[in-house]
Scaffold this motif. Structure first.
Motif, mmCIF file in Angstrom:
data_model
loop_
_atom_site.group_PDB
_atom_site.id
_atom_site.type_symbol
_atom_site.label_atom_id
_atom_site.label_comp_id
_atom_site.label_asym_id
_atom_site.label_seq_id
_atom_site.Cartn_x
_atom_site.Cartn_y
_atom_site.Cartn_z
ATOM 1 N N PRO A 1 -68.343 29.054 -53.409
ATOM 2 C CA PRO A 1 -68.845 29.396 -54.739
ATOM 3 C C PRO A 1 -70.197 30.067 -54.632
ATOM 4 O O PRO A 1 -71.015 29.723 -53.791
ATOM 5 N N ALA A 2 -70.421 31.049 -55.496
ATOM 6 C CA ALA A 2 -71.642 31.833 -55.423
ATOM 7 C C ALA A 2 -72.796 31.114 -56.084
ATOM 8 O O ALA A 2 -72.640 30.407 -57.069
ATOM 9 N N ALA B 1 -74.478 36.243 -54.205
ATOM 10 C CA ALA B 1 -73.215 36.010 -54.899
ATOM 11 C C ALA B 1 -72.221 37.138 -54.736
ATOM 12 O O ALA B 1 -71.041 36.915 -54.533
ATOM 13 N N GLY C 1 -62.249 34.772 -56.644
ATOM 14 C CA GLY C 1 -62.630 33.372 -56.668
ATOM 15 C C GLY C 1 -63.807 33.150 -57.597
ATOM 16 O O GLY C 1 -63.797 33.576 -58.747
ATOM 17 N N SER C 2 -64.852 32.493 -57.093
ATOM 18 C CA SER C 2 -66.034 32.229 -57.914
ATOM 19 C C SER C 2 -67.189 33.149 -57.563
ATOM 20 O O SER C 2 -68.348 32.818 -57.775
ATOM 21 N N VAL C 3 -66.876 34.308 -57.016
ATOM 22 C CA VAL C 3 -67.923 35.276 -56.711
ATOM 23 C C VAL C 3 -68.592 35.740 -58.005
ATOM 24 O O VAL C 3 -67.917 36.094 -58.970
ATOM 25 N N ASP C 4 -69.899 35.714 -58.028
ATOM 26 C CA ASP C 4 -70.663 36.176 -59.188
ATOM 27 C C ASP C 4 -71.211 37.559 -58.872
ATOM 28 O O ASP C 4 -72.051 37.718 -57.993
ATOM 29 N N GLN D 1 -76.256 31.018 -58.280
ATOM 30 C CA GLN D 1 -76.693 31.766 -59.441
ATOM 31 C C GLN D 1 -77.736 32.786 -59.021
ATOM 32 O O GLN D 1 -78.547 32.520 -58.133
ATOM 33 N N THR E 1 -67.113 35.502 -50.616
ATOM 34 C CA THR E 1 -65.777 35.431 -51.192
ATOM 35 C C THR E 1 -65.168 34.046 -51.078
ATOM 36 O O THR E 1 -64.293 33.699 -51.843
ATOM 37 N N GLY F 1 -64.799 38.827 -63.976
ATOM 38 C CA GLY F 1 -64.351 37.954 -62.904
ATOM 39 C C GLY F 1 -63.016 38.315 -62.298
ATOM 40 O O GLY F 1 -62.545 37.644 -61.374
#
Length: 473
Positions: free
Chosen positions: A430-431, A423, A159-162, A433, A427, A127
């Motif tokens: 939030p990505a 994901a 950030g919360s990029v998966d 799943q 950017t 991450g």
């Protein structure tokens, strides 16, 4: 007392199913993919560009190693190599090319500001992401020049990029970047740690699993000459001119002209014809044939392909039938040029230095030789530029041995839209799943299935124990 065999059999069976379910996940986690081809677009810091070229520093910047420009103020680095693990989302992608900034010219002709950034590499794991680069910088006070490889220049705000489960190409767009303390030192103190830099965008292609250590390398590294052929063969070819049928000339015409054509004024584009190829910062004119004299280092060659620039205000300039001659350490690139209906046949467009055009390993190479516009070239451009204007450098490669391979063209990667998951392409939000049949989804399914099976094993053993307890108080 009843036998405990059925209970053990149940546990063993469930445990075997559990292992069978989890083992594919372990294999998937180990199956990292090879990054081969792609681009990174980064302006470094737009205000720094403006400062360098502005009235205070009165400097300039130039591109090296095939780097290009894209948009208003971004540099494009090319030919990504590295690895990507779909199960963990770990990415390592190194790119080719560099940019050299100079400014604050001093009385002795040197520049107080002298900074080169090259070979940017993005590393993402767990991450967190960092952008590294090779740096050559001059201290503003002492003038001491320092060179450092793969300095961690910027942290990337993922950030919360998966990153898990992405398919090819893996794309990241406008990722926030922040200068590190090492980066601040590399910038010779022009900025402090924590300063926001321009956002980073990248797109890389991935292929099969990463090669195991020690695996044979079948390809010659991009831009490198192949291994030398037999000395006797080279010696024989040095004694006289030889005929060749495999050569290429790389030339981008002029960077600012390309930017003018595609920018807000020209609002145009260019098109390649006859097999010419686009390398981002240059055009490759292939299928060269002619003669080369290794002893005199003389060349007479013609190439295939052409390029046509069009835009607003009647802009229509085409170049075809490119030829190159080299003699006595000087080179000339000629072409047929048509500008708004006026034709110029086989005119010398640019001249360049060619002192080191000697063969090695069956390949004669000239890399990024500075080129200057001729009087005839200035006329062909409709006096847009004057005689003596610096044009883009010229690169030449001639295979004087049939086994030699030409240097690779900069690889910008795929332009096709990437598939799920989204994901790894977001950017800000939030990505989601990973879904579908991607590796990430498979990992989640395997882990979830394992948890269910573990619960089943525990429940089975607990039930068996209760029955035994009821039967044997």
């Amino acid at each position: 007392m009843p036998s405990s065999g059925p209970v053990r059999a149940l546990a063993a069976a469930l445990f075997a199913v559990l292992l069978g379910t989890l083992l594919p996940t372990a294999s998937a986690q180990a199956a990292s993919r090879t990054v081969q081809g792609g681009r990174l677009d980064w302006g470094i810091k737009s205000s720094f560009q403006s400062y360098v070229t502005g009235p205070v520093a009165q400097g300039d910047w130039s591109l090296t190693g095939g780097a290009a420009t894209v948009g208003g103020s971004r540099y494009r680095f090319h030919s990504a190599t590295g690895s990507y693990d779909p199960s963990s989302g770990a990415l390592q992608a190194g790119f080719s090319g560099g940019v050299h900034f100079t400014g604050h010219r001093q009385a002795d002709g040197s520049d107080q500001l002298d900074l080169t950034l090259s070979r940017p590499t993005v590393r993402i794991s767990g991450g967190a992401g960092t952008l590294h680069a090779d740096v050559v910088s001059k201290d503003r006070e002492s003038g001491r020049v320092t060179r450092a490889a793969q300095v961690p220049l910027a942290t990337l705000g993922l950030g919360s990029v998966d990153m898990r489960g992405a398919t090819t190409p893996v794309v990241l767009t406008d990722v926030p970047a922040t200068l590190t303390s090492q980066g601040a030192t590399a910038f010779a103190g022009y900025y402090t740690a924590g300063t926001p830099l321009d956002p980073v965008s990248l797109s890389v292609d991935t292929t099969g699993p990463v090669a195991e250590p020690g695996a044979p390398k079948s390809a010659t590294p991009s831009g490198a000459a192949p291994s030398k052929s037999a000395p006797a063969t080279d010696a024989k070819k040095k004694r006289k001119a030889v005929r060749f049928e495999d050569a290429a000339v790389d030339w981008g015409v002029r960077r600012t002209f390309r930017e003018y054509v595609t920018g807000p004024i020209g609002q145009g584009a260019w098109a390649l014809t006859g097999g010419a190829r686009d390398g981002g910062a240059l055009f490759r004119f292939p299928q060269g044939e002619g003669t080369y004299d290794a002893e005199k280092r003389a060349l007479d060659a013609s190439f295939a392909g052409g390029v046509q620039f069009t835009g607003k205000g009647g802009l229509d300039l085409a170049m075809t039938r490119v030829t190159v001659t080299v003699a006595s350490g000087k080179g000339t690139l000629r072409a047929d040029v048509t500008n708004e209906g006026t034709s110029h046949r086989n005119i010398p467009l640019v001249t360049f230095e060619a002192e080191d055009f000697a063969p090695e390993g069956g390949l004669a190479v000239l890399t990024e030789a500075p080129a200057t516009l001729t009087a005839e070239g200035a006329e062909a451009f409709g006096s847009l530029y004057t005689e003596g204007t610096a044009m883009d450098p010229v690169s030449l490669a001639v295979a004087v041995d049939e086994k030699a391979e030409l240097p690779a063209l900069p690889d910008l990667g795929s332009t096709a839209a990437p598939s799920a998951p989204a994901a790894a392409r977001q950017t800000a939000a939030p990505a989601a799943q990973p879904a579908g049949s991607g590796t990430g989804a498979g990992t989640y399914a395997a882990v979830g299935g394992g948890a269910v099976l573990l619960a089943a094993v525990a429940a089975g053993l607990l039930t068996a124990r209760r029955r035994r307890a009821a039967q044997n108080p």
